[in-house]
Design a protein around this motif. Structure first.
Motif, PDB file in Angstrom:
ATOM      1  N   ALA A  75     -80.966   7.598 -45.739  1.00  0.00           N
ATOM      2  CA  ALA A  75     -80.827   6.593 -46.996  1.00  0.00           C
ATOM      3  C   ALA A  75     -80.317   5.408 -46.053  1.00  0.00           C
ATOM      4  N   PRO A  76     -80.653   4.202 -46.790  1.00  0.00           N
ATOM      5  CA  PRO A  76     -80.261   2.667 -46.309  1.00  0.00           C
ATOM      6  C   PRO A  76     -78.695   2.754 -46.283  1.00  0.00           C
ATOM      7  N   GLY A  77     -78.490   2.239 -45.030  1.00  0.00           N
ATOM      8  CA  GLY A  77     -77.094   2.084 -44.640  1.00  0.00           C
ATOM      9  C   GLY A  77     -76.557   3.088 -43.768  1.00  0.00           C
ATOM     10  N   THR A  78     -77.392   4.065 -43.390  1.00  0.00           N
ATOM     11  CA  THR A  78     -77.126   5.168 -42.526  1.00  0.00           C
ATOM     12  C   THR A  78     -77.500   4.693 -40.982  1.00  0.00           C
ATOM     13  N   ILE A  79     -76.763   5.143 -40.065  1.00  0.00           N
ATOM     14  CA  ILE A  79     -76.878   4.779 -38.674  1.00  0.00           C
ATOM     15  C   ILE A  79     -77.669   6.346 -38.222  1.00  0.00           C
ATOM     16  N   LEU A 201     -73.880  -4.742 -34.870  1.00  0.00           N
ATOM     17  CA  LEU A 201     -73.697  -3.648 -35.631  1.00  0.00           C
ATOM     18  C   LEU A 201     -72.249  -3.238 -36.140  1.00  0.00           C
ATOM     19  N   PHE A 202     -71.398  -3.692 -35.629  1.00  0.00           N
ATOM     20  CA  PHE A 202     -70.019  -3.539 -35.814  1.00  0.00           C
ATOM     21  C   PHE A 202     -69.727  -4.338 -37.073  1.00  0.00           C
ATOM     22  N   GLY A 203     -70.200  -5.446 -37.042  1.00  0.00           N
ATOM     23  CA  GLY A 203     -70.227  -6.307 -38.084  1.00  0.00           C
ATOM     24  C   GLY A 203     -70.975  -6.010 -39.334  1.00  0.00           C
ATOM     25  N   GLN A 204     -71.883  -4.858 -39.447  1.00  0.00           N
ATOM     26  CA  GLN A 204     -72.749  -4.796 -40.337  1.00  0.00           C
ATOM     27  C   GLN A 204     -72.291  -3.527 -41.040  1.00  0.00           C
ATOM     28  N   VAL A 205     -71.582  -2.564 -40.470  1.00  0.00           N
ATOM     29  CA  VAL A 205     -71.036  -1.289 -40.913  1.00  0.00           C
ATOM     30  C   VAL A 205     -69.604  -1.120 -41.205  1.00  0.00           C
ATOM     31  N   SER A 206     -69.204  -0.273 -41.910  1.00  0.00           N
ATOM     32  CA  SER A 206     -67.726  -0.084 -42.381  1.00  0.00           C
ATOM     33  C   SER A 206     -67.307   1.323 -42.058  1.00  0.00           C
ATOM     34  N   THR A 210     -72.155   6.800 -42.757  1.00  0.00           N
ATOM     35  CA  THR A 210     -72.848   7.939 -42.266  1.00  0.00           C
ATOM     36  C   THR A 210     -73.530   7.706 -40.910  1.00  0.00           C
ATOM     37  N   VAL A 211     -73.428   8.670 -40.009  1.00  0.00           N
ATOM     38  CA  VAL A 211     -74.134   8.770 -38.902  1.00  0.00           C
ATOM     39  C   VAL A 211     -74.871   9.737 -38.510  1.00  0.00           C
ATOM     40  N   HIS A 212     -76.136   9.791 -38.231  1.00  0.00           N
ATOM     41  CA  HIS A 212     -76.861  11.344 -38.009  1.00  0.00           C
ATOM     42  C   HIS A 212     -77.279  11.049 -36.676  1.00  0.00           C
ATOM     43  N   VAL A 213     -76.941  11.986 -35.842  1.00  0.00           N
ATOM     44  CA  VAL A 213     -77.012  12.068 -34.475  1.00  0.00           C
ATOM     45  C   VAL A 213     -78.259  13.055 -34.276  1.00  0.00           C
ATOM     46  N   ARG A 214     -79.533  12.723 -33.925  1.00  0.00           N
ATOM     47  CA  ARG A 214     -80.589  13.642 -33.984  1.00  0.00           C
ATOM     48  C   ARG A 214     -80.524  14.346 -33.063  1.00  0.00           C
TER      49      ARG A 214
END
Length: 290
Positions: A75-79, A201-206, A210-214
């Motif tokens: 989903a949008p917002g996910t890293i 990136l730091f300024g874009q996320v809070s 959610t972070v998914h590592v493939r």
């Protein structure tokens, strides 16, 4: 010395005399995009800190921050971190994502799954684990008291800390003192971005993002097989820019170098850091001072 000066002066005058009236030739120099120009940040003690520009030679097409189509299910917002294709995506609405190039150390392939950012730190401090100090005292004992935040710190100006089920995964997304490593597999560290990129990136996320590592299989599914270039970067297999004869690789965690000598890009001297000696079993950034 005076003879050399006189000789060079004579040569210069001679070349000028042999020239015509056309404009002098100037050599083109690669330009650095605005996003990667030098900037001033507020340091760990409130002092101004100069963030050096990234050299144009390190800004390959895949390494530069750019918006690209995104074909994953997140989903949008996910890293989304793909340590095998050596990219990080910040998923945007409309099937798009902001893509960043990353450097991947051994610890960067030691975790796969879905976690959340539970902590963000500007100019984080860092300390090696007790086990690292015990097993490699020659390398890590000097850092037993920890390293304060700053450009000398292996975590760089920003760090994102991943937790799963309330527990620290020891997986970090952070900056780097060695921008030449971005896009490559290194012997140490987790996921490293250019300092300008981790700050963006730091300024874009809070916290709570959610972070998914493939996994390796997911990377192959969404990115396809990759080819490693002689310079150590990866490109999609079959891409024309890859030199003929380079071996096509399915994404793999193998072939990390046994050593990684970091040459300070901001000076001409080699600096002694946790990255400047052989690291064969454990990442030097697996533990940051809490």
């Amino acid at each position: 010395m005076m003879r050399l000066v006189t000789l060079f002066t004579a040569l210069a005058l001679g070349l000028a005399a042999c020239g015509n009236n056309s404009q002098p030739m100037t050599l083109a120099t690669p330009s650095v995009p605005e996003a990667y120009q030098a900037r001033v940040d507020t340091g760990p003690n409130g002092e101004p800190v100069q963030i050096p520009a990234i050299r144009a030679a390190y800004l390959t097409e895949r390494n530069q921050r750019q918006q690209v189509p995104y074909n994953g299910p997140e989903a949008p917002g996910t890293i989304v971190v793909d340590p095998y294709a050596r990219v990080l995506y910040h998923v945007q609405p409309g099937g798009q994502a902001m893509r960043y190039g990353v450097a991947v150390g051994r610890a960067g392939t030691g975790y796969a799954g879905t976690a959340t950012i539970a902590r963000k730190a500007a100019w984080p401090s860092w300390r090696p684990t007790d086990n690292m100090i015990r097993t490699q005292p020659d390398l890590y004992a000097q850092f037993a008291g920890g390293l304060s935040g700053g450009l000398h710190n292996p975590l760089g100006p920003r760090a994102l800390y991943l937790y799963e089920g309330g527990r620290d995964t020891y997986y970090r997304i952070h900056g780097t003192m060695d921008p030449s490593s971005v896009g490559k597999a290194t012997s140490a560290g987790c996921i490293r971005l250019f300092n300008q990129d981790i700050m963006d990136l730091f300024g874009q996320v809070s916290n709570g993002t959610t972070v998914h590592v493939r996994s390796q299989a997911e990377s192959l599914r969404y990115e396809g097989p990759m080819t490693e270039t002689p310079e150590g970067y990866v490109e999609p297999a079959g891409q024309p820019s890859v030199p003929a004869g380079a071996a096509a690789l399915a994404p793999t965690a193998a072939a990390y170098p046994a050593t990684s000598m970091v040459t300070d890009p901001y000076a001409v001297t080699t600096i002694s850091t946790p990255y400047s000696a052989p690291v064969t079993t454990i990442s030097p950034v697996e533990s940051a001072v809490q």
